[in-house]
Design a protein around this motif. Structure first.
Motif, PDB file in Angstrom:
ATOM      1  N   ILE A   3       5.199   4.876   5.736  1.00 54.09           N
ATOM      2  CA  ILE A   3       4.003   5.500   6.519  1.00 54.09           C
ATOM      3  C   ILE A   3       5.355   7.458   7.263  1.00 54.09           C
ATOM      4  O   ILE A   3       4.563   8.193   7.235  1.00 54.09           O
ATOM      5  CB  ILE A   3       4.054   5.222   7.987  1.00 54.09           C
ATOM      6  CG1 ILE A   3       3.284   4.305   8.017  1.00 54.09           C
ATOM      7  CG2 ILE A   3       3.459   6.545   8.871  1.00 54.09           C
ATOM      8  CD1 ILE A   3       2.900   3.775   8.858  1.00 54.09           C
ATOM      9  N   LYS A  13       4.097 -13.454   2.516  1.00 55.15           N
ATOM     10  CA  LYS A  13       3.442 -14.302   3.536  1.00 55.15           C
ATOM     11  C   LYS A  13       4.197 -12.644   4.059  1.00 55.15           C
ATOM     12  O   LYS A  13       5.718 -12.353   4.155  1.00 55.15           O
ATOM     13  CB  LYS A  13       4.418 -14.978   4.187  1.00 55.15           C
ATOM     14  CG  LYS A  13       3.273 -16.182   3.154  1.00 55.15           C
ATOM     15  CD  LYS A  13       1.889 -15.788   4.083  1.00 55.15           C
ATOM     16  CE  LYS A  13       1.366 -17.095   3.002  1.00 55.15           C
ATOM     17  NZ  LYS A  13       0.860 -18.438   4.308  1.00 55.15           N
ATOM     18  N   VAL A  14       3.885 -11.349   5.584  1.00 52.24           N
ATOM     19  CA  VAL A  14       4.317 -10.376   6.169  1.00 52.24           C
ATOM     20  C   VAL A  14       5.470 -11.316   6.766  1.00 52.24           C
ATOM     21  O   VAL A  14       5.971 -12.295   7.701  1.00 52.24           O
ATOM     22  CB  VAL A  14       3.542 -10.634   7.377  1.00 52.24           C
ATOM     23  CG1 VAL A  14       4.227  -9.285   8.147  1.00 52.24           C
ATOM     24  CG2 VAL A  14       1.890 -10.060   7.280  1.00 52.24           C
ATOM     25  N   ILE A  28       0.950  -0.957  -0.296  1.00 51.53           N
ATOM     26  CA  ILE A  28      -0.029  -0.287   0.163  1.00 51.53           C
ATOM     27  C   ILE A  28       0.955   0.843  -0.472  1.00 51.53           C
ATOM     28  O   ILE A  28       2.257   0.994   0.755  1.00 51.53           O
ATOM     29  CB  ILE A  28      -0.717  -0.143   1.671  1.00 51.53           C
ATOM     30  CG1 ILE A  28      -1.717  -1.388   1.676  1.00 51.53           C
ATOM     31  CG2 ILE A  28      -1.395   1.022   1.517  1.00 51.53           C
ATOM     32  CD1 ILE A  28      -2.473  -1.656   2.539  1.00 51.53           C
ATOM     33  N   LEU A  50       6.259  -0.852   4.240  1.00 53.65           N
ATOM     34  CA  LEU A  50       5.200  -0.246   4.919  1.00 53.65           C
ATOM     35  C   LEU A  50       5.453   1.164   6.515  1.00 53.65           C
ATOM     36  O   LEU A  50       4.817   2.216   5.818  1.00 53.65           O
ATOM     37  CB  LEU A  50       4.615  -1.683   5.978  1.00 53.65           C
ATOM     38  CG  LEU A  50       3.397  -0.758   6.355  1.00 53.65           C
ATOM     39  CD1 LEU A  50       2.034  -0.689   5.478  1.00 53.65           C
ATOM     40  CD2 LEU A  50       2.704  -2.090   7.467  1.00 53.65           C
ATOM     41  N   ILE A  51       6.230   0.897   6.897  1.00 57.58           N
ATOM     42  CA  ILE A  51       6.912   1.713   7.903  1.00 57.58           C
ATOM     43  C   ILE A  51       7.514   2.672   7.426  1.00 57.58           C
ATOM     44  O   ILE A  51       7.749   4.154   7.133  1.00 57.58           O
ATOM     45  CB  ILE A  51       7.809   1.368   9.287  1.00 57.58           C
ATOM     46  CG1 ILE A  51       6.974   0.515   9.740  1.00 57.58           C
ATOM     47  CG2 ILE A  51       8.714   2.708   9.524  1.00 57.58           C
ATOM     48  CD1 ILE A  51       7.744  -0.133  10.930  1.00 57.58           C
ATOM     49  N   THR A  52       8.283   2.607   6.161  1.00 54.26           N
ATOM     50  CA  THR A  52       8.697   3.901   5.346  1.00 54.26           C
ATOM     51  C   THR A  52       7.905   4.982   4.330  1.00 54.26           C
ATOM     52  O   THR A  52       7.631   5.666   4.374  1.00 54.26           O
ATOM     53  CB  THR A  52       9.915   3.661   4.285  1.00 54.26           C
ATOM     54  OG1 THR A  52      10.875   2.268   4.633  1.00 54.26           O
ATOM     55  CG2 THR A  52      10.895   3.756   3.006  1.00 54.26           C
ATOM     56  N   LEU A  97      13.976  -1.210  -1.275  1.00 55.92           N
ATOM     57  CA  LEU A  97      13.554  -1.697  -0.435  1.00 55.92           C
ATOM     58  C   LEU A  97      13.257  -2.899  -0.645  1.00 55.92           C
ATOM     59  O   LEU A  97      12.203  -4.037  -0.289  1.00 55.92           O
ATOM     60  CB  LEU A  97      12.571  -1.026   1.060  1.00 55.92           C
ATOM     61  CG  LEU A  97      13.267   0.105   1.696  1.00 55.92           C
ATOM     62  CD1 LEU A  97      12.460   1.162   2.568  1.00 55.92           C
ATOM     63  CD2 LEU A  97      14.480  -1.125   2.618  1.00 55.92           C
ATOM     64  N   ARG A  98      12.983  -2.692  -1.755  1.00 56.68           N
ATOM     65  CA  ARG A  98      11.674  -4.187  -2.240  1.00 56.68           C
ATOM     66  C   ARG A  98      11.968  -5.788  -1.907  1.00 56.68           C
ATOM     67  O   ARG A  98      11.361  -6.102  -1.948  1.00 56.68           O
ATOM     68  CB  ARG A  98      12.391  -3.863  -4.205  1.00 56.68           C
ATOM     69  CG  ARG A  98      11.281  -3.311  -4.973  1.00 56.68           C
ATOM     70  CD  ARG A  98      11.726  -3.523  -5.617  1.00 56.68           C
ATOM     71  NE  ARG A  98      11.077  -2.688  -7.180  1.00 56.68           N
ATOM     72  CZ  ARG A  98      11.869  -2.342  -8.117  1.00 56.68           C
ATOM     73  NH1 ARG A  98      12.528  -3.300  -8.928  1.00 56.68           N
ATOM     74  NH2 ARG A  98      11.939  -1.033  -8.551  1.00 56.68           N
ATOM     75  N   ASN A  99      12.860  -5.409  -1.477  1.00 59.78           N
ATOM     76  CA  ASN A  99      13.181  -6.743  -0.816  1.00 59.78           C
ATOM     77  C   ASN A  99      13.097  -7.903   0.741  1.00 59.78           C
ATOM     78  O   ASN A  99      13.473  -8.363   1.233  1.00 59.78           O
ATOM     79  CB  ASN A  99      13.789  -8.066  -1.557  1.00 59.78           C
ATOM     80  CG  ASN A  99      14.291  -7.846  -3.303  1.00 59.78           C
ATOM     81  OD1 ASN A  99      13.164  -8.109  -3.149  1.00 59.78           O
ATOM     82  ND2 ASN A  99      15.623  -8.010  -3.627  1.00 59.78           N
ATOM     83  N   ALA A 100      12.767  -5.864   1.336  1.00 57.73           N
ATOM     84  CA  ALA A 100      12.626  -5.429   3.317  1.00 57.73           C
ATOM     85  C   ALA A 100      11.690  -6.863   3.388  1.00 57.73           C
ATOM     86  O   ALA A 100      10.438  -7.030   2.648  1.00 57.73           O
ATOM     87  CB  ALA A 100      12.866  -4.523   2.716  1.00 57.73           C
ATOM     88  N   PRO A 101      11.931  -7.184   4.360  1.00 56.75           N
ATOM     89  CA  PRO A 101      10.420  -8.486   5.125  1.00 56.75           C
ATOM     90  C   PRO A 101       8.805  -7.061   4.838  1.00 56.75           C
ATOM     91  O   PRO A 101       9.991  -5.947   5.175  1.00 56.75           O
ATOM     92  CB  PRO A 101      10.848  -8.539   6.417  1.00 56.75           C
ATOM     93  CG  PRO A 101      12.124  -7.621   6.837  1.00 56.75           C
ATOM     94  CD  PRO A 101      12.174  -7.061   4.827  1.00 56.75           C
ATOM     95  N   ARG A 102       8.477  -7.263   4.675  1.00 51.12           N
ATOM     96  CA  ARG A 102       6.633  -6.471   4.823  1.00 51.12           C
ATOM     97  C   ARG A 102       6.842  -5.334   5.606  1.00 51.12           C
ATOM     98  O   ARG A 102       6.408  -4.286   4.846  1.00 51.12           O
ATOM     99  CB  ARG A 102       5.479  -7.249   4.489  1.00 51.12           C
ATOM    100  CG  ARG A 102       5.296  -7.637   3.488  1.00 51.12           C
ATOM    101  CD  ARG A 102       4.558  -7.000   3.184  1.00 51.12           C
ATOM    102  NE  ARG A 102       3.672  -7.846   2.818  1.00 51.12           N
ATOM    103  CZ  ARG A 102       2.057  -7.533   2.580  1.00 51.12           C
ATOM    104  NH1 ARG A 102       1.892  -6.986   2.293  1.00 51.12           N
ATOM    105  NH2 ARG A 102       1.147  -9.017   2.504  1.00 51.12           N
ATOM    106  N   LEU A 103       6.901  -4.774   6.745  1.00 51.35           N
ATOM    107  CA  LEU A 103       6.861  -4.686   7.587  1.00 51.35           C
ATOM    108  C   LEU A 103       7.587  -3.166   6.837  1.00 51.35           C
ATOM    109  O   LEU A 103       7.638  -1.465   7.634  1.00 51.35           O
ATOM    110  CB  LEU A 103       7.270  -4.878   9.204  1.00 51.35           C
ATOM    111  CG  LEU A 103       6.070  -4.495  10.164  1.00 51.35           C
ATOM    112  CD1 LEU A 103       5.306  -4.410   9.633  1.00 51.35           C
ATOM    113  CD2 LEU A 103       6.919  -4.815  11.234  1.00 51.35           C
ATOM    114  N   ILE A 104       8.723  -2.893   6.831  1.00 46.90           N
ATOM    115  CA  ILE A 104       9.805  -2.228   6.695  1.00 46.90           C
ATOM    116  C   ILE A 104       9.234  -1.325   5.587  1.00 46.90           C
ATOM    117  O   ILE A 104       9.419  -0.146   5.651  1.00 46.90           O
ATOM    118  CB  ILE A 104      10.712  -2.553   6.330  1.00 46.90           C
ATOM    119  CG1 ILE A 104      11.376  -3.579   7.997  1.00 46.90           C
ATOM    120  CG2 ILE A 104      11.849  -1.660   6.066  1.00 46.90           C
ATOM    121  CD1 ILE A 104      12.976  -3.496   7.509  1.00 46.90           C
TER     122      ILE A 104
END
Lengths: 354, 572
Positions: A151, A353-354, A76, A147-149, A138-145
């Motif tokens: 925000i 997967k998250v 998102i 997302l925070i970026t 950050l394309r291959n980073a774990p999902r949370l990252i």
């Protein structure tokens, strides 16, 4: 968890079902009340419908940006509301200038097209920078990252433009050519609403053609289907991703101008937040990743927001219904994500997967 | 594959210089246009010479020089320095061009920051054509420094960084040392070191040399003594805690208890920080331990505050008039209850969707608190006022210091809870769930229970904090409970260190304390949060004080496949 009625009793599902029933009951009761009390005439409802369609087409244009980016990157783009804001806020100065020198009212069509192009360029630039600086690494980073970026980027953009242009609320100047209403089957409809609606639809049709009929559009669809395989087929992933962001930005910029025509007031640095969330709701409503879905979702959401206060909220006897417009939109968002996250068109995107 | 096509030839000099120079210049121009440079220029760090605004401005060319030198790493030393300098000069181009443009077409009605103040700063008060060579030289110098920095070894770098940090911190927080020195030594001593609230140049240089020396020697010594050997020889208290750790905790604790007594403003700020630390620890349970990104956390904070508001006052609709101490546990319980309730609908969601739905909840609750519909209960936009301060047997808690101690107790409780949970079975269940829900479920973890517990327990401290907040302010309004607070708490956790308790405390202290203590920062607070979040995610996703697991996981990410097309992990 034990067994009830022979089937495994799942607490989560039970609560969801219960909630569903409650919501449906509430809505039915409210609508029934509204219809039986009959406080509003059909003129009123028609006026609300067109208002909803106009506002909804603005949401739809922004929603397309969300849906395309999600389709391609499965993320998102929280900052897309700010992409919209960048175009809308930057262009208000040009619009004011046009108005001052008389261009806006002498040649409205030309002026508006110029404004749209300018807004689109600004939004495209912001979208491009977003992708390049914040998302690509950050394309291959774990999902949370990411997302925070996103925000963080959203905030940065808001306060950046606050720093650039100041805290004063601005307004788009009025376009005399768009004043007044026309008569449509006995109901009067504002010209502005029709112009915005049709212009937005035109843009959406162009986008649809681009995605379905051109090679570049096919590449986009391929990448959203399966990135790795698309790469194997020789598609330049980076280029497709950048193009997606650019198109999303372009549409958002146009939406900014349309919003300026339809609702001239309230142009300031925070103006992208609510439309952003609502547009996201619209995208989910239509099925995230689904382009026609976003278009439909936007229109539906617009109408819901427009009709909701009178049709539903008042039907429940809640005072001050118009204040609760945003609550309706947010509630709708929550309900959609709980009950039907795949949206109307049932888009089932394979979830990373998250 | 794109890896094969990747450019293996050394990058051309001019391309690097141009590229990094312009990017650096864009950064500098950005800070100017956003207004940071002009606003921070009021604050002198080194009296008469160097301001905070200058520091911000010089980041751009410094980075330009640094990156250029790095890009040209395989070239001769003097070349790297030279081209660092050139990159710095290139970095001045965007600002210069914009100023020249502004002379022709006045843009200050659009870009409010392009004021005469800014121009005078950039041209060293010489005005437009005359000041430009100075600007270019200054930027060139910074570029040179940037490339020189790349020559430093690890230890030297750490020494320089620490010295810089110490100088800037002392200069920014100069009130405190000034007051302490004035009290215990004399005002003459103060005048030799400080002028106004900035450091004098000579003491600054002396101090930085001192710090650099100490740091350098310290790192040499640390290397000589291996840490493991040190630990083993240490005596243990209670058979578990090494004496050095206990001592440092005792020191910190004493510090925390005395600090508010020094200054009333400080006490107020500390109390505020404490509230955010409490919330941070609570949200950390949800986000850091259980991996549930809750953007609606402020809603629970609101519930806690409004509960106190409703229960302790006598409004038109309800007259409870309960004592704070009775209302407090109720507030906490309401927090827990609603935390769990709001968690139920999101049980099946993951990642992005969870974040947005919780955001939606937070906003819905804020809007409802604002609405006319519920205003008989919660006061609408006017909120609830005249909330009485708590008192124990006649002892009133109505000064910042006393509230601070109350908050300190709250923080201690929350921290204790968090630490015990982290090391408990439930904590491990959370972390398993965070890593991979499906695997956790197949290991027998009941996802529903575990998630709800995370939401419930995490919300407890928010309820507590909200209650204290309400009592402290004496009046609560919906405007206090916006998304910004959730984002601030989240930023504190992320920047401080994902899932790490000391990290959260440091994060909250820095992110909340700094803007409160330094008025200059307050205006640009959220911009800085945003930039920090993005920069941290790009460079150090594990945070400032990360836990070991995250450090391993996330830092390996940076070395490996950073966004370069990697078919194996691209998936989805």
């Amino acid at each position: 968890m034990g067994k009830i009625f022979g089937k495994r009793f799942n607490f989560g599902d039970f609560v969801v079902r219960l909630l569903q029933v409650v919501v449906v009951v509430i809505v039915v009761v409210a609508l029934y009340n509204t219809i039986t009390i009959g406080r509003y005439t059909s003129r009123h409802w028609v006026a609300l419908i067109f208002a909803g369609l106009a506002q909804g087409s603005i949401y739809a244009l922004i929603a397309l940006g969300y849906t395309m980016v999600y389709g391609i990157l499965r993320m998102i783009n929280f900052a897309h509301g700010e992409v919209y804001m960048a175009g809308a806020f930057s262009t208000v100065f040009l619009a004011e200038h046009f108005s001052r020198i008389g261009f806006l009212n002498a040649q409205p069509l030309l002026a508006i097209v110029a404004l749209i192009i300018f807004a689109a360029l600004v939004s495209m630039t912001v979208a491009f920078l977003l992708e390049r600086i914040a998302y690509r690494p950050l394309r291959n980073a774990p999902r949370l990252i990411p997302l925070i970026t996103a925000i963080g980027a959203s905030f940065t953009l808001q306060y950046t433009f606050r720093g650039f242009y100041g805290t004063q609320f601005r307004s788009y100047p009025e376009v005399t050519a768009l004043r007044g209403s026309v008569d449509l089957f006995g109901y009067s409809v504002h010209i502005v609403q029709l112009v915005v609606l049709f212009a937005a639809i035109a843009l959406m049709l162009i986008l649809y053609w681009y995605v379905e009929r051109t090679k570049a559009g096919k590449a986009m669809r391929a990448v959203s289907e399966d990135k790795a395989v698309a790469r194997l087929m020789g598609i330049d992933i980076d280029k497709v991703i950048v193009t997606t962001f650019l198109i999303g930005g372009m549409l958002a910029g146009a939406a900014g101008v349309f919003n300026g025509l339809y609702r001239p007031q309230g142009v300031y640095y925070f103006m992208g937040f609510f439309p952003g969330v609502k547009a996201f709701t619209a995208a989910v409503l239509g099925g995230i990743g689904n382009i026609p879905g976003a278009m439909v979702g936007g229109l539906v959401l617009g109408m819901l927001e427009s009709l909701g206060p009178n049709a539903i909220v008042e039907g429940l006897g809640i005072p001050g219904a118009n204040q609760l417009k945003d609550v309706i939109a947010f509630t709708f968002l929550v309900l959609i994500l709980i009950f039907r996250p795949q949206g109307i068109f049932g888009e089932k995107l394979r979830e990373k997967k998250v | 594959m794109s890896e094969v096509r990747r450019n293996t030839a050394p990058p051309s000099i001019w391309k690097s210089v141009l590229r990094y120079g312009l990017v650096g210049g864009a950064i500098a121009l950005y800070f100017c246009m956003v207004g940071l440079v002009a606003a921070f220029d009021q604050r002198f760090l080194i009296a008469g010479q160097f301001t905070l605004g200058d520091m911000v401005l010089y980041v751009g060319p410094f980075l330009a020089g640094l990156s250029t030198a790095r890009a040209l790493a395989d070239r001769v030393a003097w070349q790297r320095l030279l081209f660092g300098l050139v990159a710095g000069i290139v970095a001045s181009a965007p600002a210069i061009l914009l100023m020249l443009f502004n002379q022709q077409v006045n843009i200050s009605s659009v870009f409010v920051s392009m004021s005469s103040t800014l121009i005078s700063i950039l041209t060293f008060e010489r005005g437009l054509p005359n000041g430009l060579p100075l600007l270019m030289s200054a930027f060139g110098l910074l570029g040179l420094l940037g490339s020189a920095y790349t020559f430093l070894g690890q230890r030297a770098r750490s020494a320089v960084n620490t010295a810089l940090l110490v100088i800037v911190t002392i200069a920014l927080f100069s009130d405190i040392p000034i007051r302490v020195i004035e009290k215990y030594l004399s005002i003459q001593v103060v005048r030799t070191i400080f002028q106004g609230n900035a450091l004098l140049p000579l003491p600054a240089i002396v101090l930085s040399l001192l710090v650099m020396g100490l740091n350098y020697l310290g790192s040499i010594r640390a290397q000589k003594m291996s840490a493991a050997k040190k630990r083993k020889d240490e005596r243990l208290i209670l058979g578990r805690y090494p004496i050095s750790q206990v001592l440092s905790w005792a020191l910190v604790l004493t510090f925390l208890i005395i600090l508010p007594q020094t200054d009333r403003v400080l006490a107020h700020v500390l109390m505020f920080i404490g509230l955010y630390v409490m919330m941070g620890l609570g949200l950390n349970i949800e986000v850091g331990f259980a991996g549930l990104l809750d953007l609606g956390y402020v809603a629970i904070f609101a519930f806690g505050a409004y509960t106190i508001g409703i229960l302790t006052t006598e409004t038109a609709m309800n007259s409870f008039g309960l004592s704070f101490w009775i209302a407090l546990p109720i507030a906490v319980m309401i927090g827990v209850l609603f935390g769990a309730l709001l968690g139920i609908p999101v049980l099946r969601m993951r990642g992005d969707y969870l974040a947005i739905v919780t955001l939606g909840f937070g906003e819905i609750i804020r809007l409802l608190a604002l609405s006319d519909w519920l205003s008989p209960l919660v006061g609408g936009a006017q909120g609830i006022v005249r909330i009485p301060s708590p008192s124990i047997a006649g002892f009133d808690i109505n000064t910042p210091e006393r509230y601070y101690y109350l908050v300190l107790i709250g923080v201690a409780l929350t921290a204790f809870l968090a630490v015990r949970l982290r090391d408990s079975r439930l904590g491990r269940q959370w972390m398993a769930m965070r890593e991979d829900e499906d695997v956790a479920q197949s290991m027998g973890i009941d996802l529903v229970q575990t998630k709800l517990l995370a939401f419930a327990i995490g919300s407890a401290s928010a309820g507590f904090a909200g209650a204290i907040f309400a009592a402290r302010l004496g009046g609560i309004f919906p405007h206090s409970f916006s998304l910004i607070i959730s984002i601030t708490v989240l930023s504190a956790i992320i920047i401080g260190g994902f899932g790490s308790i000391p990290g959260v405390i440091v994060g909250a202290a820095v992110l909340v304390g700094l803007p409160e203590l330094l008025r200059e920062f307050n205006e640009y607070r959220f911009l800085i949060y945003g930039i920090l979040l993005v920069v941290m995610m790009l460079t150090r996703p594990a945070g400032l004080l990360p836990t070991d697991t995250f450090k391993r996981e996330l830092e390996s990410l940076e070395e490996g496949d950073e966004g370069m097309n990697n078919p194996v992990s691209a998936g989805g």
